[in-house]
Design an enzyme around this catalytic site. Structure first.
Site, short mmCIF file in Angstrom:
data_model
loop_
_atom_site.label_atom_id
_atom_site.label_comp_id
_atom_site.label_asym_id
_atom_site.label_seq_id
_atom_site.Cartn_x
_atom_site.Cartn_y
_atom_site.Cartn_z
CG ASP A 6 -41.85 4.00 -7.65
OD1 ASP A 6 -42.08 3.87 -6.26
OD2 ASP A 6 -42.94 4.31 -8.09
CE1 TYR A 45 -48.23 2.87 -10.55
CE2 TYR A 45 -46.13 2.69 -10.75
CZ TYR A 45 -47.09 3.12 -10.27
OH TYR A 45 -46.90 4.53 -9.44
P1 NDP Z 1 -43.51 12.78 -13.93
O1 NDP Z 1 -43.91 13.96 -13.11
O2 NDP Z 1 -42.38 12.15 -13.44
O3 NDP Z 1 -43.79 13.07 -15.50
C1 NDP Z 1 -43.60 12.14 -16.55
C2 NDP Z 1 -43.92 12.77 -17.65
O4 NDP Z 1 -42.95 13.64 -18.18
C3 NDP Z 1 -43.94 11.79 -19.01
O5 NDP Z 1 -44.75 12.09 -19.61
C4 NDP Z 1 -42.43 12.09 -19.38
O6 NDP Z 1 -42.56 11.63 -20.86
C5 NDP Z 1 -42.28 13.65 -19.34
N1 NDP Z 1 -40.90 13.89 -19.09
C6 NDP Z 1 -39.78 13.18 -18.20
N2 NDP Z 1 -38.86 13.78 -18.25
C7 NDP Z 1 -39.05 14.78 -18.91
C8 NDP Z 1 -37.85 15.80 -19.34
N3 NDP Z 1 -36.49 15.80 -19.12
N4 NDP Z 1 -38.34 16.86 -20.34
C9 NDP Z 1 -39.83 16.96 -20.62
N5 NDP Z 1 -40.84 16.00 -20.29
C10 NDP Z 1 -40.33 14.88 -19.75
O7 NDP Z 1 -45.01 11.94 -13.61
P2 NDP Z 1 -45.33 10.40 -13.05
O8 NDP Z 1 -46.92 10.69 -12.87
O9 NDP Z 1 -45.02 9.30 -13.88
O10 NDP Z 1 -44.63 10.33 -11.57
C11 NDP Z 1 -43.41 9.76 -11.52
C12 NDP Z 1 -43.47 8.25 -10.82
O11 NDP Z 1 -44.23 8.54 -9.67
C13 NDP Z 1 -44.51 7.43 -11.56
O12 NDP Z 1 -44.04 6.81 -12.76
C14 NDP Z 1 -44.66 6.20 -10.50
O13 NDP Z 1 -43.50 5.50 -10.53
C15 NDP Z 1 -44.74 7.05 -9.42
N6 NDP Z 1 -46.15 7.59 -9.08
C16 NDP Z 1 -46.81 7.09 -7.97
C17 NDP Z 1 -48.13 7.31 -7.67
C18 NDP Z 1 -48.52 6.87 -6.28
O14 NDP Z 1 -49.90 6.95 -6.17
N7 NDP Z 1 -47.79 6.24 -5.52
C19 NDP Z 1 -48.97 8.12 -8.48
C20 NDP Z 1 -48.29 8.55 -9.67
C21 NDP Z 1 -46.96 8.65 -9.75
P3 NDP Z 1 -41.78 10.50 -21.70
O15 NDP Z 1 -42.12 9.19 -20.63
O16 NDP Z 1 -42.84 10.31 -22.81
O17 NDP Z 1 -40.36 11.03 -22.07
#
Ligand code: NDP
Length: 275
Positions: free
Chosen positions: A46, A51
């Site tokens: 996604d 982005y």
């Molecule tokens: P998430 O809820 O997926 O959380 C991501 C964060 O959690 C990062 O900091 C990551 O760190 C950390 N993380 C991931 N896995 C773990 C784990 N197993 N244990 C501990 N920490 C963890 O947040 P997002 O806001 O990124 O949402 C996911 C996706 O949704 C986005 O990437 C995007 O594709 C989509 N999105 C869409 C939006 C829209 O308006 N349509 C708005 C926001 C998001 P690290 O990467 O450092 O491992």
């Protein structure tokens, strides 16, 4: 292992229920993240024009050289491009090195500008042209969805919204379901902070199933019938977030997590964002 769970969308296409989100990942980071994700079995990615990492996604997919029909690639139409969806998707496809995307989503409704119905009509044409296999929206409230349906007769197959245990959006999820719109959770881990992972019920279930809090939360999305796209650029977490196929939460456990809902948004309000 390929993604064992797929969801059938209203238009007949199928989509993996669990994919990788890549918001806030650089072009460099997404290359290694996607390599790792494909290795452990993810097939759905996604991204979004906003982005600024579609080039990296394209590079990772080209390197992997998997059959195109094994992949499910989502990108999104940015707010400033609502009056030029065709050009915007062409630009995305060029960066992604693809002939089509599996899912094209309108990123926000931006109701103050009142261009979203026009944008949706453009997206319907893009689907007819085969440039997007499925089309949907993000961050749409009931009144925005109802307007699209009333004015075009075409219902989005997906509504991707902020959804996690602290912001469960039960009413909107139910409304989507009655219109056969699949709900997809963004920020499914509540952005990874202690807010969700430290909740007692999440910790208790993690201990019971010998899983991590993140795996419990992802399983909660899957068992609630949601499509879910946790983001990580950390190889170990990318693997961890996909290792969720060997257990299920029962009704009572889902009910316990339901009690965590605080209606607490981490992201912007869709009724005002971008206006
Ligand atoms: P998430 O809820 O997926 O959380 C991501 C964060 O959690 C990062 O900091 C990551 O760190 C950390 N993380 C991931 N896995 C773990 C784990 N197993 N244990 C501990 N920490 C963890 O947040 P997002 O806001 O990124 O949402 C996911 C996706 O949704 C986005 O990437 C995007 O594709 C989509 N999105 C869409 C939006 C829209 O308006 N349509 C708005 C926001 C998001 P690290 O990467 O450092 O491992």
């Amino acid at each position: 292992m390929t993604n064992p769970t797929v969801i059938k969308l209203q238009d007949g296409n199928v989509m993996p229920q669990l994919g990788l989100g890549v918001w806030q990942a650089s072009n460099e980071e997404v290359v290694s993240a996607i390599h790792k994700a494909l290795e452990v079995g993810y097939r759905s990615i996604d991204t979004a024009a906003a982005y600024k990492n579609e080039d990296g996604v394209g590079k990772a997919l080209a390197d992997a050289a998997l059959p195109r029909d094994e992949l499910f690639i989502t990108t999104k139409l940015w707010n400033d491009d609502q009056q030029r969806p065709h050009q915007a998707l062409q630009d995305s496809l060029e960066k992604l090195q693809l002939d089509y995307v599996d899912l094209y989503l309108m990123h926000w409704p931006v109701p103050g500008k009142n261009h979203y119905v026009e944008a949706w009509k453009g997206m319907i044409e893009l689907q007819k042209q085969g440039l997007a296999k499925s089309i949907g929206v993000c961050n749409f409230q009931v009144n925005h969805l109802q307007r699209l349906i009333d004015e075009t007769g075409v219902t989005p197959v997906i509504n991707q919204i902020e959804l996690h245990p602290l912001m469960q959006q039960r009413q909107l999820h139910a409304w989507n379901a009655t219109h056969k719109i699949q709900t997809e959770s963004w920020s499914p881990l509540a952005q990874g902070g202690a807010g969700v992972f430290d909740q007692q019920v999440i910790r208790k279930l993690a201990e019971k199933y010998a899983k991590t809090p993140a795996q419990i939360v992802i399983r909660w999305h899957l068992d609630s019938g949601l499509v879910v796209i946790p983001k990580s650029v950390t190889a170990s977490r990318i693997a961890e977030n996909f290792a969720v196929w060997d257990f299920r939460l029962d009704k009572e456990e889902l009910g316990e997590i339901a009690k965590l809902d605080q209606g607490k948004r981490l992201g912007p309000d869709p009724d005002t964002f971008g206006s």
